[in-house]
Design an enzyme around this catalytic site. Structure first.
Site, mmCIF file in Angstrom:
data_model
loop_
_atom_site.group_PDB
_atom_site.id
_atom_site.type_symbol
_atom_site.label_atom_id
_atom_site.label_comp_id
_atom_site.label_asym_id
_atom_site.label_seq_id
_atom_site.Cartn_x
_atom_site.Cartn_y
_atom_site.Cartn_z
ATOM 1 N N SER A 263 0.840 -1.194 0.000
ATOM 2 C CA SER A 263 0.000 0.000 0.000
ATOM 3 C C SER A 263 0.877 1.246 0.000
ATOM 4 C CB SER A 263 -0.891 0.010 1.232
ATOM 5 O OG SER A 263 -0.079 0.183 2.384
ATOM 6 N N LYS A 264 0.251 2.349 -0.277
ATOM 7 C CA LYS A 264 0.971 3.606 -0.335
ATOM 8 C C LYS A 264 1.672 3.893 0.998
ATOM 9 C CE LYS A 264 -0.035 8.468 -1.350
ATOM 10 N NZ LYS A 264 1.100 8.752 -2.231
ATOM 11 N N ARG A 265 0.916 3.733 2.070
ATOM 12 C CA ARG A 265 1.476 4.066 3.380
ATOM 13 C C ARG A 265 2.667 3.162 3.708
ATOM 14 N NH1 ARG A 265 -1.198 1.654 7.284
ATOM 15 N NH2 ARG A 265 0.720 0.875 8.179
ATOM 16 N N LYS A 266 2.441 1.837 3.554
ATOM 17 C CA LYS A 266 3.495 0.874 3.868
ATOM 18 C C LYS A 266 4.742 1.111 3.041
ATOM 19 C CE LYS A 266 1.309 -3.168 5.784
ATOM 20 N NZ LYS A 266 0.656 -4.429 5.484
ATOM 21 N N GLU A 268 5.789 3.781 1.582
ATOM 22 C CA GLU A 268 6.509 4.992 1.960
ATOM 23 C C GLU A 268 7.312 4.791 3.238
ATOM 24 O OE1 GLU A 268 3.446 7.911 1.841
ATOM 25 O OE2 GLU A 268 3.698 8.205 -0.334
#
Length: 496
Positions: A263-266, A268
């Site tokens: 995912s985007k958060r992970k 990053e």
RNA sequence: GCCGCGUUCGUCUAGGGGUUUAGGACGCCGCCCUUUCACGGCGGUAACACGGGUUCAAAUCCCGUACGCGGUACCA
């Protein structure tokens, strides 16, 4: 249709193209191009107006182009099966939804979301753990199956909000052959009566996808595993229409090193760029990304690792795609990047480096000098933009000295460096060569009876500001006598 | 919860009943090269999730279990 391969990449423009989406596109592309006359089609699935992101479609196209994937048919290219943007195909979906209703395979439903929630609550309380709008419950809901026909017509005429739902059979086993996973089967009782047309008049993914894949004569649907559990809904739709479904292939997901979908958060958090755009911005080599992504969930079966896009097109087969999720390994990507960077000529790198330098405010010397600098540097960096930092001393005087390197500047350093400066200051410009510079250094260390590093390290610091880097003598030759002497003087002044 | 799909070195993978002391790549470690840092070369570390079957023989076939992941929307 007769045996010709037509595949589509069908992203929804709800954001910039994700690296996982790019890999799906790549596998589609490789599959298409591994067949004679295979076509790679781009279809924009913009049926969710609330999630539409301005510029996302262009970003998708730019990303595919950057990787070297040519689109055969799409919103920009056109083609015989357009339009290729689902928002422009609304009448088509309406027509097919109406057809299903007329054939009693779908129906109008007037329930509000509140009413549906209430139904679910009620059923949960009475012991049904996963209530659905299905063959049983639809009989007690507000729809064209339960309401008198004149009331249905009145509601439609009055413009009441409605959705169109598929009549999912009560008990049926839906089987299909997945090209990657083999036999897959689902029970229809686990499925909702799928919404086909939303109350805003737009189709859902399921309807639009099936209608378009059929109309566009898509031969193989190659998409992420997150779609596997939707496939029975699609199969049911194909059956309802009396159409032959395309071949299905569900790709393993790209996982984050810490587990779960990347995912985007992970991503990053772990320093992994998630959007293709970031890779472009950060000056990754497209060939590296392509090669890396191709091998993330697929391998040709031999021990080879390096392949261009064209070679991959020759090698790719769906049956060699693996089934398990693949963890994104950033270090391996960098290894690929180094490989493809080093493969390029100094001239080509120089041409690409100039505009990058401009954005960072670095002034570059002439081409010959730049290319020589690159040849000294390129084995030491992972990405092209790192040449700028690594070789900053080739382009400007060191402003400060690397702290770690400074530990090598000892009490006798300035004396040794001064002696060396004296010797080389007597050289003519055309004598200022690596070999000569080296032999002079040897003279000084011999005269003082010290080790090579005693002089070389301080000298390196003075000239480059760093404690590491390309061969010092070659570097000094390239920098030229004037610059080298100036830098030595500055260092002697600053470091004593 | 329910449904589905997975599971070979830390990671990506090869291998699909005997060819396997399970191969390659990245990473990591060591050595050589280099009186810097890299590149390169050589070598090393390290895996068949578990339990039952089937079979003369199982990493490979079957069944369970565990774990992971995905789905379960008027999002795709």
């Amino acid at each position: 249709m007769e045996g010709s391969v037509r595949v589509r990449f069908a992203p929804s423009p709800t954001g910039f193209l994700h690296i996982g989406g790019l890999r799906t596109a790549l596998y589609n592309y490789l599959f298409a191009k591994s067949h004679k006359d295979g076509k790679f089609i781009l279809r924009i699935e913009d049926t969710d107006q609330s999630r539409y992101v301005e510029g996302a479609e262009q970003d998708i196209i730019d990303s595919l182009n950057w990787c070297g994937m040519d689109i055969d048919e799409g919103p920009d290219e056109g083609g015989d099966f357009g339009p290729y943007r689902q928002s422009e195909r609304q009448e088509i979906y309406n027509k097919y939804a109406k057809q299903l209703i007329d054939e009693d395979k779908a129906y109008y439903a007037f329930d509000t979301t509140d009413e549906i929630d209430q139904m679910r609550e009620r059923l949960k309380k009475s012991g049904n753990p996963s209530p659905k709008y299905d063959a049983v419950t639809r009989q007690s809901m507000k729809n064209s199956l339960t309401l008198p026909q004149d009331e249905v017509e009145k509601k439609l005429e009055a413009g009441d909000e409605y959705v169109v739902r598929l009549k999912v059979p009560r008990r049926e086993t839906i089987r299909f052959e997945d090209l990657i996973r083999g036999h897959v089967s689902f029970e229809s009782k686990g499925l909702d009566d799928q919404v086909l047309l939303k109350s805003d008049g737009m189709p859902t993914y399921h309807l639009a996808n099936v209608v378009d894949d059929h109309l566009m004569e898509i031969s193989h649907v190659i998409r992420g595993e997150e779609w596997l559990s939707s496939t029975p809904k699609h199969i049911l739709l194909y059956q309802a229409f009396g159409w032959e479904p395309p071949q299905m292939a569900h790709l393993p997901l790209i996982m984050s090193p810490s587990g779960g979908k990347l995912s985007k958060r992970k991503a990053e958090e772990e320093g992994i760029p998630v959007n293709t755009k970031e890779y472009i911005k950060q000056h990754y080599e497209p060939e590296a990304l392509v090669n890396f992504l191709a091998y993330l969930g697929w391998s040709p079966g031999d021990d080879s690792e390096i392949h261009s896009l064209n070679e991959l097109c020759q090698l790719f087969t769906l049956d060699r795609v693996s089934k398990g999720g693949a963890v994104f390994n950033h270090k391996k990507l960098l290894w690929y990047n180094e490989h493809y960077l080093r493969e390029q000529t100094n001239k080509a790198i120089a041409e690409r480096l100039r505009p990058i330098a401009k954005t960072k405010g670095v002034e570059f010397p002439d081409d010959e000098y730049l290319q020589k600098a690159i040849s000294l540097l390129k084995d030491r960096v992972s990405k092209i933009d790192e040449l700028l930092e690594m070789g900053s001393f080739f382009f400007e005087d060191p402003e400060e000295y690397d702290e770690k390197a400074l530990k090598k500047w000892k009490s006798d350093s300035s004396d040794l460096v001064s002696q060396y400066r004296e010797k080389i200051s007597e050289l003519e410009d055309d004598e200022f060569k690596a070999a000569t510079l080296k032999s002079h250094l040897e003279d000084v260390i011999n005269a003082n009876d010290v080790g090579f590093g005693k002089l070389m390290m301080p000298l390196r610091i003075a000239v480059t500001g760093q404690g590491f880097g390309p061969d010092l003598f070659t570097s000094m030759q390239l920098l030229g006598k004037e610059t080298v002497l100036e830098r030595i003087d500055t260092a002697l002044e600053k470091l004593g």
